[in-house]
Design a protein around this motif. Structure first.
Motif, PDB file in Angstrom:
ATOM      1  N   PHE A  27      37.410   8.096   1.100  1.00  0.00           N
ATOM      2  CA  PHE A  27      37.665   8.393   2.492  1.00  0.00           C
ATOM      3  C   PHE A  27      38.767   9.706   2.230  1.00  0.00           C
ATOM      4  O   PHE A  27      39.518   9.459   1.224  1.00  0.00           O
ATOM      5  CB  PHE A  27      38.165   7.437   3.251  1.00  0.00           C
ATOM      6  N   ASP A  28      38.784  10.545   3.292  1.00  0.00           N
ATOM      7  CA  ASP A  28      40.088  11.709   3.333  1.00  0.00           C
ATOM      8  C   ASP A  28      41.132  10.938   3.601  1.00  0.00           C
ATOM      9  O   ASP A  28      42.287  11.427   2.977  1.00  0.00           O
ATOM     10  CB  ASP A  28      39.678  12.512   4.289  1.00  0.00           C
ATOM     11  N   LEU A  29      41.417   9.932   4.325  1.00  0.00           N
ATOM     12  CA  LEU A  29      42.502   9.462   4.853  1.00  0.00           C
ATOM     13  C   LEU A  29      42.357   7.789   4.983  1.00  0.00           C
ATOM     14  O   LEU A  29      41.325   7.448   5.391  1.00  0.00           O
ATOM     15  CB  LEU A  29      42.764  10.047   6.069  1.00  0.00           C
ATOM     16  N   VAL A  30      43.577   7.140   4.551  1.00  0.00           N
ATOM     17  CA  VAL A  30      43.402   5.673   4.454  1.00  0.00           C
ATOM     18  C   VAL A  30      44.931   5.365   5.452  1.00  0.00           C
ATOM     19  O   VAL A  30      45.807   5.824   4.637  1.00  0.00           O
ATOM     20  CB  VAL A  30      43.131   4.860   3.505  1.00  0.00           C
ATOM     21  N   VAL A  31      44.969   4.804   6.373  1.00  0.00           N
ATOM     22  CA  VAL A  31      46.110   4.665   7.293  1.00  0.00           C
ATOM     23  C   VAL A  31      46.247   3.219   7.227  1.00  0.00           C
ATOM     24  O   VAL A  31      45.440   2.217   7.535  1.00  0.00           O
ATOM     25  CB  VAL A  31      46.163   4.938   8.701  1.00  0.00           C
TER      26      VAL A  31
ATOM     27  N   PRO B 262      41.376  13.883  19.739  1.00  0.00           N
ATOM     28  CA  PRO B 262      40.783  12.833  20.087  1.00  0.00           C
ATOM     29  C   PRO B 262      39.145  12.974  20.678  1.00  0.00           C
ATOM     30  O   PRO B 262      38.341  12.176  20.178  1.00  0.00           O
ATOM     31  CB  PRO B 262      41.526  12.194  21.376  1.00  0.00           C
ATOM     32  N   GLN B 263      39.031  13.894  21.169  1.00  0.00           N
ATOM     33  CA  GLN B 263      37.473  14.258  21.496  1.00  0.00           C
ATOM     34  C   GLN B 263      36.867  14.687  20.233  1.00  0.00           C
ATOM     35  O   GLN B 263      35.484  14.562  20.605  1.00  0.00           O
ATOM     36  CB  GLN B 263      37.412  15.391  22.721  1.00  0.00           C
ATOM     37  N   GLU B 264      37.078  14.969  19.359  1.00  0.00           N
ATOM     38  CA  GLU B 264      36.374  15.323  18.063  1.00  0.00           C
ATOM     39  C   GLU B 264      35.965  13.894  17.223  1.00  0.00           C
ATOM     40  O   GLU B 264      35.341  14.273  16.295  1.00  0.00           O
ATOM     41  CB  GLU B 264      37.386  16.053  17.175  1.00  0.00           C
ATOM     42  N   VAL B 265      36.716  12.925  17.423  1.00  0.00           N
ATOM     43  CA  VAL B 265      36.291  11.703  16.861  1.00  0.00           C
ATOM     44  C   VAL B 265      35.499  10.674  17.467  1.00  0.00           C
ATOM     45  O   VAL B 265      35.486  10.680  18.836  1.00  0.00           O
ATOM     46  CB  VAL B 265      37.570  10.995  16.139  1.00  0.00           C
TER      47      VAL B 265
ATOM     48  N   GLY C  35      31.336  18.807   6.218  1.00  0.00           N
ATOM     49  CA  GLY C  35      32.169  19.221   7.197  1.00  0.00           C
ATOM     50  C   GLY C  35      32.945  17.924   7.831  1.00  0.00           C
ATOM     51  O   GLY C  35      33.655  18.374   8.754  1.00  0.00           O
ATOM     52  N   PHE C  36      32.588  16.846   7.506  1.00  0.00           N
ATOM     53  CA  PHE C  36      33.028  16.003   8.400  1.00  0.00           C
ATOM     54  C   PHE C  36      34.215  15.284   7.341  1.00  0.00           C
ATOM     55  O   PHE C  36      34.146  15.408   6.105  1.00  0.00           O
ATOM     56  CB  PHE C  36      32.062  14.595   8.482  1.00  0.00           C
ATOM     57  N   ARG C  37      35.275  14.752   8.096  1.00  0.00           N
ATOM     58  CA  ARG C  37      36.510  14.094   7.134  1.00  0.00           C
ATOM     59  C   ARG C  37      36.233  12.670   8.065  1.00  0.00           C
ATOM     60  O   ARG C  37      36.102  12.411   9.153  1.00  0.00           O
ATOM     61  CB  ARG C  37      37.865  14.785   7.757  1.00  0.00           C
ATOM     62  N   THR C  38      36.764  11.781   7.003  1.00  0.00           N
ATOM     63  CA  THR C  38      36.609  10.167   7.061  1.00  0.00           C
ATOM     64  C   THR C  38      37.758   9.635   7.103  1.00  0.00           C
ATOM     65  O   THR C  38      38.686  10.126   6.185  1.00  0.00           O
ATOM     66  CB  THR C  38      35.514   9.577   6.283  1.00  0.00           C
ATOM     67  N   GLY C  39      38.266   8.748   7.787  1.00  0.00           N
ATOM     68  CA  GLY C  39      39.456   7.889   7.608  1.00  0.00           C
ATOM     69  C   GLY C  39      39.096   6.322   8.312  1.00  0.00           C
ATOM     70  O   GLY C  39      38.093   6.048   8.615  1.00  0.00           O
ATOM     71  N   VAL C  40      40.029   5.571   7.529  1.00  0.00           N
ATOM     72  CA  VAL C  40      40.030   3.971   7.528  1.00  0.00           C
ATOM     73  C   VAL C  40      41.671   3.869   8.292  1.00  0.00           C
ATOM     74  O   VAL C  40      42.585   4.212   7.803  1.00  0.00           O
ATOM     75  CB  VAL C  40      39.657   3.368   6.432  1.00  0.00           C
ATOM     76  N   LEU C  41      41.628   2.966   9.503  1.00  0.00           N
ATOM     77  CA  LEU C  41      42.884   2.240   9.834  1.00  0.00           C
ATOM     78  C   LEU C  41      42.682   0.998   9.435  1.00  0.00           C
ATOM     79  O   LEU C  41      41.595   0.292   9.835  1.00  0.00           O
ATOM     80  CB  LEU C  41      42.728   2.585  11.440  1.00  0.00           C
ATOM     81  N   ALA C  42      43.750   0.426   8.925  1.00  0.00           N
ATOM     82  CA  ALA C  42      43.668  -0.794   8.132  1.00  0.00           C
ATOM     83  C   ALA C  42      44.909  -1.456   8.633  1.00  0.00           C
ATOM     84  O   ALA C  42      45.984  -1.196   8.614  1.00  0.00           O
ATOM     85  CB  ALA C  42      43.540  -0.919   6.767  1.00  0.00           C
ATOM     86  N   ASN C  43      44.936  -2.774   9.463  1.00  0.00           N
ATOM     87  CA  ASN C  43      45.947  -3.638   9.674  1.00  0.00           C
ATOM     88  C   ASN C  43      46.459  -4.464   8.451  1.00  0.00           C
ATOM     89  O   ASN C  43      45.713  -5.547   8.134  1.00  0.00           O
ATOM     90  CB  ASN C  43      45.732  -4.718  10.782  1.00  0.00           C
ATOM     91  N   THR C  44      47.299  -4.018   7.789  1.00  0.00           N
ATOM     92  CA  THR C  44      47.478  -4.559   6.296  1.00  0.00           C
ATOM     93  C   THR C  44      49.093  -4.846   6.322  1.00  0.00           C
ATOM     94  O   THR C  44      49.877  -4.401   7.225  1.00  0.00           O
ATOM     95  CB  THR C  44      47.318  -3.693   5.057  1.00  0.00           C
TER      96      THR C  44
END
Length: 65
Positions: A32-36, A62-65, A1-10
């Motif tokens: 991951f579900d999302l890579v930004v 926001p309150q969910e992450v 039930g969890f979705r995962t993501g990565v934020l990358a300064n690239t």
């Protein structure tokens, strides 16, 4: 039930080693579900815009992450 993501300064890699970087990023995406990537969305951490974008893409508040 969890979705995962990565934020990358690239940045856009235009070096001769870019195929290796691309392969590594593709491998990362499969876990991951999302890579930004900041270079793709035009915002970098700590710009709130990159976080808003990630939340929108993950359909999360926001309150969910």
């Amino acid at each position: 039930g969890f979705r995962t993501g990565v934020l990358a300064n690239t940045w856009v890699d235009d070096t001769s080693g870019r195929s290796r970087t691309a392969a590594l990023q593709e491998q990362l995406r499969s876990h991951f579900d999302l890579v930004v990537e900041s270079c793709r969305v035009g915002a970098a951490e700590p710009d709130p815009g990159i976080f808003s974008y990630a939340l929108e893409e993950l359909q999360a508040r926001p309150q969910e992450v």
